[in-house]
Structure formats: C-alpha cells, structure tokens
Design a protein around this motif. Structure first.
Motif, PDB file in Angstrom:
ATOM      1  N   LEU A 200       1.289  -1.180   0.017  1.00  0.00           N
ATOM      2  CA  LEU A 200       0.364  -0.532   0.204  1.00  0.00           C
ATOM      3  C   LEU A 200       0.809   1.049   0.027  1.00  0.00           C
ATOM      4  N   SER A 201       2.082   0.944  -0.044  1.00  0.00           N
ATOM      5  CA  SER A 201       3.491   2.218   0.166  1.00  0.00           C
ATOM      6  C   SER A 201       2.715   3.339  -1.283  1.00  0.00           C
ATOM      7  N   SER A 202       3.313   4.449  -1.042  1.00  0.00           N
ATOM      8  CA  SER A 202       4.045   5.071  -1.993  1.00  0.00           C
ATOM      9  C   SER A 202       4.836   4.352  -2.873  1.00  0.00           C
ATOM     10  N   GLY A 203       4.253   4.587  -4.779  1.00  0.00           N
ATOM     11  CA  GLY A 203       4.926   4.170  -5.452  1.00  0.00           C
ATOM     12  C   GLY A 203       4.523   2.972  -5.590  1.00  0.00           C
ATOM     13  N   TYR A 204       4.197   1.825  -4.540  1.00  0.00           N
ATOM     14  CA  TYR A 204       3.753   0.607  -5.172  1.00  0.00           C
ATOM     15  C   TYR A 204       2.691   0.243  -5.178  1.00  0.00           C
ATOM     16  N   TYR A 205       1.893   0.785  -4.816  1.00  0.00           N
ATOM     17  CA  TYR A 205       0.202   1.148  -4.603  1.00  0.00           C
ATOM     18  C   TYR A 205       0.047   0.226  -5.994  1.00  0.00           C
ATOM     19  N   TYR A 208       1.371  -3.050  -7.086  1.00  0.00           N
ATOM     20  CA  TYR A 208       1.102  -4.247  -6.189  1.00  0.00           C
ATOM     21  C   TYR A 208      -0.779  -4.583  -6.115  1.00  0.00           C
ATOM     22  N   TYR A 209      -0.949  -3.642  -4.947  1.00  0.00           N
ATOM     23  CA  TYR A 209      -2.437  -4.022  -4.768  1.00  0.00           C
ATOM     24  C   TYR A 209      -3.087  -3.345  -6.094  1.00  0.00           C
ATOM     25  N   GLY A 210      -2.950  -2.445  -6.460  1.00  0.00           N
ATOM     26  CA  GLY A 210      -3.445  -2.317  -8.310  1.00  0.00           C
ATOM     27  C   GLY A 210      -3.832  -3.240  -8.663  1.00  0.00           C
ATOM     28  N   LYS A 211      -2.971  -3.690  -9.156  1.00  0.00           N
ATOM     29  CA  LYS A 211      -2.792  -4.454 -10.252  1.00  0.00           C
ATOM     30  C   LYS A 211      -3.153  -5.746  -9.257  1.00  0.00           C
TER      31      LYS A 211
END
Length: 330
Positions: A200-205, A208-211
C-alpha cells in the motif's frame, strides 16, 4: 461439539473441514453478517457454519444468515433455501463443471483419487459432468496475498496499545505502540502486516495492490463464464490431507499453497462448501470435495453435498469409511 462457527477469508472454513472430515461452508459474501468478527480482510471475511453433517451445517447456515443493518456489506435479500436443499439432495440433471486448473503438481495422489471417485459418483446419480477451464485461477494465490495483507495492515493498525487490545511497555506513545505490536502479534501476522504495508506504500500501490485487484476482476469473470455453462463447479477442497503441526512453520510458501483451491471463491465472493469424500490412501486421513456455486445460490451447494453424503452413507455407512462393518464395531 455438534456445530461450530468459522470465518473464511482464504479457505479457513473449508480447509479445516476437509482435513478434519466434517462439513464446512463459506456462504456468499454478505450473506452472513460480519458484525462482531475481528476484521482481517474486510472484502473477503465471511462467517459460516461447520458441522458433522450436511443438514447440520445447513440448519446453522440458515439461522446465522440474513440481512443485518449493523454490517454495511450485509445483503438485503432472502436467505437461499439451504435446509430444504440439504434434506432433498438430488443432482439429477444438474450441470457440474470440473475445474481443470485444480490438478497437477502439488496435489496428493490420494486426494485426487477420492475427488475423481466423488465426481464419478455424482455422474452416476444423474449429474452432467464436464471439464471447465478457469485460466486466471492460477493467479489467485499471488493476488490474494497482496489484497488480504493490505486489508490486514489497514484493519490491524487500530491494535496499537492505545485504543484496542493488548497494551505493554512504557514510555512515549511510539514506544508503547512498538512494544505492544512486537508482543501482541505472532510471526505470521507480522509478516502479513509488513507485506500489506509495503503493497500500500507510495510508489507501489498501483504496481501491487491495484494490479491484484485487476486480477481479482479477471477471476470473477472466469466464474461468470463458467456459471454460464454449468450450475456448480467442483474441485478438491485442499491439495493435501492434514500435515503434522509445525511441519511447514519455516516455509510460509508451503503454507500458502494449501490455499490454491479455496482462494478464488473468496476473491469472487461466491459460495462454496467442503464435504467429506473418503480417506486418502497414503495416510488414511480425510479428503474433502469442494463445491462452488454462484452468489446467492448457496442452496446448490447443499443439494450436491447432501447427494454425495447420502451416497457414501449408503455405500460405506459413513462418508469417510469404506469398511461399514469396522465402523459398526467401533
């Protein structure tokens, strides 16, 4: 105990039921209230029944289901006729799809043998069996282990020693929180919180989570396409029988792979059940047949499960034992 309650997020009703030789149901998401349940992954958590027989599970299912204004995800719709289905299990003319992706490496031969026998049994009772491919199911495991830890990270943030739960340590608020969370969560919970916080962290949301949520949509579409061809889907409930306590404690991936068959249903929100279908040859431990149905078609689960249970009772005297004489002697 004749009955118990569980909460299925990735298979935590169906897998215990399968390895213990009992019946366990994950109702349609929103069909049973989450009010009072400690939230782990809010878009997945589904309370459901466990029982010794299909009818027992159906009776508890009916009692615990229905609209609850205390749960914003609760479905305001009639409870499917699960008890009636459990009392009159009949699969004649029912279209049953065997998920082709739930087989191969990692599946215990004895579990697959019992599953095959259960499918042949259903066919002998008049069901129409066909193979169904759900190509995106193979991505369910990685998608789940991004979505569920992300929601866990968010939900469990409240257990900080200041507002809820255990409180330990002394000093500043930050020191109390750090000490409380270090003492209050076990290794696996910490692992999932850290995975979710990272996703959920900035730059990875988005990566990872969105995908993972996009993959979830593809899995839902696979179910929709499958249920356009068949009434229910079937598979093993879990790839193996029960393993010794602690055997996989140092191998989280081996633990996660136990969820292969159950996770797609949780991601899609539809209903599923595990019903005993015999003992695996290798170790004599129980195996479970999983039946999956569309949302709010929970009664179909009990229709199939009751037919399987009755047929095994007639054949062996019990769904798990091929030696009826041995059962009566015990």
């Amino acid at each position: 105990a004749p009955l118990a309650l569980g909460t299925d997020t990735g298979g935590s009703i169906r897998q215990p039921a399968a390895v213990c030789g009992i019946v366990g149901t994950k109702p349609t998401y929103g069909g049973s209230s989450r009010y009072g349940v400690v939230a782990f992954a809010s878009s997945l958590d589904t309370p459901g029944p466990l029982g010794r027989t299909v009818l027992d599970a159906a009776l508890l299912h009916e009692v615990m289901s229905g609209h609850d204004p205390m749960d914003s995800t609760s479905i305001n719709a009639p409870v499917p006729p699960v008890v009636e289905a459990a009392r009159h299990g009949d699969v004649a003319g029912l279209r049953i799809g065997v998920v082709t992706e739930f087989a191969g490496d990692g599946y215990q031969p004895g579990v697959m043998a019992r599953f095959t026998e259960a499918v042949e049994l259903l066919e002998s009772l008049g069901a129409k069996v066909t193979e169904i491919s759900c190509p995106h199911f193979k991505y369910a495991l990685p998608a789940y282990y991004l979505i569920a830890p992300s929601e866990a990270s968010s939900n469990l943030a409240r257990f900080d020693g200041m507002r809820y739960g255990l409180r330990t340590g002394s000093g500043s608020a930050e020191e109390v929180m750090a000490a409380t969370r270090a003492a209050g969560f076990g290794a696996e919970v910490k692992r999932r919180i850290m995975l979710g916080t990272y996703a959920l962290s900035s730059g990875y949301y988005d990566a990872y989570y969105g995908k993972a949520q996009q993959v979830r949509t593809l899995i839902i579409q696979d179910f929709d396409a499958a249920f356009g061809q068949v009434d229910v889907l079937v598979s093993p409930a879990t790839p193996t029988t029960a393993f010794p306590i602690g055997e996989r404690a140092d191998d989280p991936m081996a633990m996660y792979l136990a969820d292969l068959c159950t996770i797609p249903t949780d991601l899609a929100g539809n209903a599923a059940i595990s019903v005993p279908c015999g003992l695996a040859d290798e170790d004599g431990l129980p195996a479970g047949l999983q039946v999956m149905a569309p949302p709010l078609a929970d009664d179909r689960l009990y229709r199939v499960a009751a037919a399987v249970e009755a047929a095994f009772n007639e054949r062996w005297g019990h769904p798990l034992l091929a030696d009826a004489k041995g059962l009566s002697a015990r």
